[in-house]
Enzyme design. Structure first.
Site: not given
Ligand code: NAD
Length: 334
Positions: A118, A149
């Site tokens: 990401s 994350y």
């Protein structure tokens, strides 16, 4: 006749995994989909679909058995509101499922493994203003990833490299930048900004106001799902092993995003800013130089076109809910 390639898509009940499953089936692959839930909005076209919790080792072994390639899209994740408030749960679940999935793939002799990283791996110090410089792959270090994350994603990128170097498992690592489109979550707390804005605009009447998180000046780039799936496939077929950005490189503010969606909806919408809500980094954009070099391609679908398709799908879904709510009492009383 050449042997049909057998692939596993993890997270095949989710947004990108479901679209990718459709694409791979259409391109002649035999696809096994695995997830803890079925796709929400339409049935899966996978040749085989298993409900398996990939945080458990035996399920990872079962999922990766007898396949040539793995597309790893399973994750416990959501928009910025979710990832800022569930760090321990995200890190625990994603570490367990990613590390065990790649190890099971190795143990089962899988030839190629794609990991979905990401833009959240990029350092906060490069994203502290709205007119930010687009992020190149080498900007990831010195690391200062999104807490929780993002750090797990960055760690798994390195795991992929080690598995290639030490075990000979061929890996691909893709860094998505805000993927959006139909069949994506649009309510319930895990939705991302384009889907949330489409939902709010669809529910607003003519000259209503909608809530915007922060001052709306934060900037992002958004990539339509069909381009994302095409990019994943091209990357898997390439020989590029280092991490690569996959996103659009047109940066806009959240305020501009609201204006585009309002225009698509034909509504005049005012914005009410809630400065207490999470906003993420101040600005983010993708540098697509490597994407163009490696894949000889870049995302094709304009933001307006993608948002038009997405808005219409979300508005239809919401209308369906209204129709069903109206239909139920009529059925009961008749
Ligand atoms: P999604 O939430 O729609 O899909 C993820 C799927 O993983 C879900 O269906 C979920 O049920 C499944 N899952 C969660 N826990 C599981 C478990 N224990 N076992 C098996 N399956 C489990 O998300 P998405 O947008 O499709 O994202 C796919 C991948 O792309 C993820 O790795 C995500 O981190 C990454 N990514 C997405 C974006 C984006 O903009 N959508 C941006 C950056 C990275």
């Amino acid at each position: 006749m050449s042997k049909q390639v057998r692939v596993l898509v993890t997270g095949a009940g989710g947004f990108i995994g479901h679209h990718l499953t459709k694409y791979l089936v259409e391109h002649g692959y035999w696809v096994r989909g695995v997830d803890i839930k079925e796709p929400e909005y339409e049935p899966t076209p996978a040749d085989e679909f298993s409900l398996l919790d990939l945080t458990r080792w035996e399920n990872c072994l079962q999922a990766t058995e007898g396949v040539d390639e793995v597309y790893g899209l399973a994750a416990n994740m959501g928009g910025i509101g979710f990832i800022e408030n569930h760090k321990a749960e995200i890190v625990r679940d994603n570490t367990l499922m990613n590390l065990q999935s790649i190890e099971a793939a190795r143990a089962n002799g899988v030839k190629r493994y794609l990991y979905t990283s990401s833009a959240c791996i990029y350092p906060g110090y490069l994203q502290d203003k709205t007119d930010v410089t687009p992020l190149r792959e080498e900007d990831a270090y010195p690391a200062d990833a999104e807490d929780g994350y993002g750090w797990e994603k960055l760690y798994m990128e390195r795991v992929c490299r080690h598995y290639t170097e030490d075990f000979g498992l061929d890996t691909r690592v893709v860094r998505f930048h805000n993927i959006f489109g139909p069949l994506g979550t649009y309510d319930g707390g895990r939705e991302k900004s384009p889907a949330a804005i489409c939902r709010k605009v669809a529910l607003a009447s003519g000259d209503d106001e909608i809530e915007v998180w922060g001052d709306g000046e934060q900037t992002r780039s958004y990539c339509y799902i069909d381009d994302c799936v095409e990019g994943i496939y091209r990357l898997m077929r390439s020989d590029h092993r280092d991490p690569i950005n996959l996103g659009q490189d047109r940066m806009i503010s959240i305020n501009e995003l609201v204006d585009i969606v309002s225009c698509i909806a034909g509504k005049t919408i005012c914005k009410r800013y809630d400065l207490t809500k999470p906003q993420g980094v101040r600005g983010r954009n993708s540098d697509n130089t490597r994407l163009r070099e490696v894949l000889k391609w870049e995302p094709q679908i304009s933001l307006e076109e993608g948002l038009d398709r997405t808005y219409r799908w979300i508005a239809d879904q919401l209308q369906g809910h209204v129709d069903r709510a109206v239909a139920v009492p009529m059925t009961v009383t008749s």
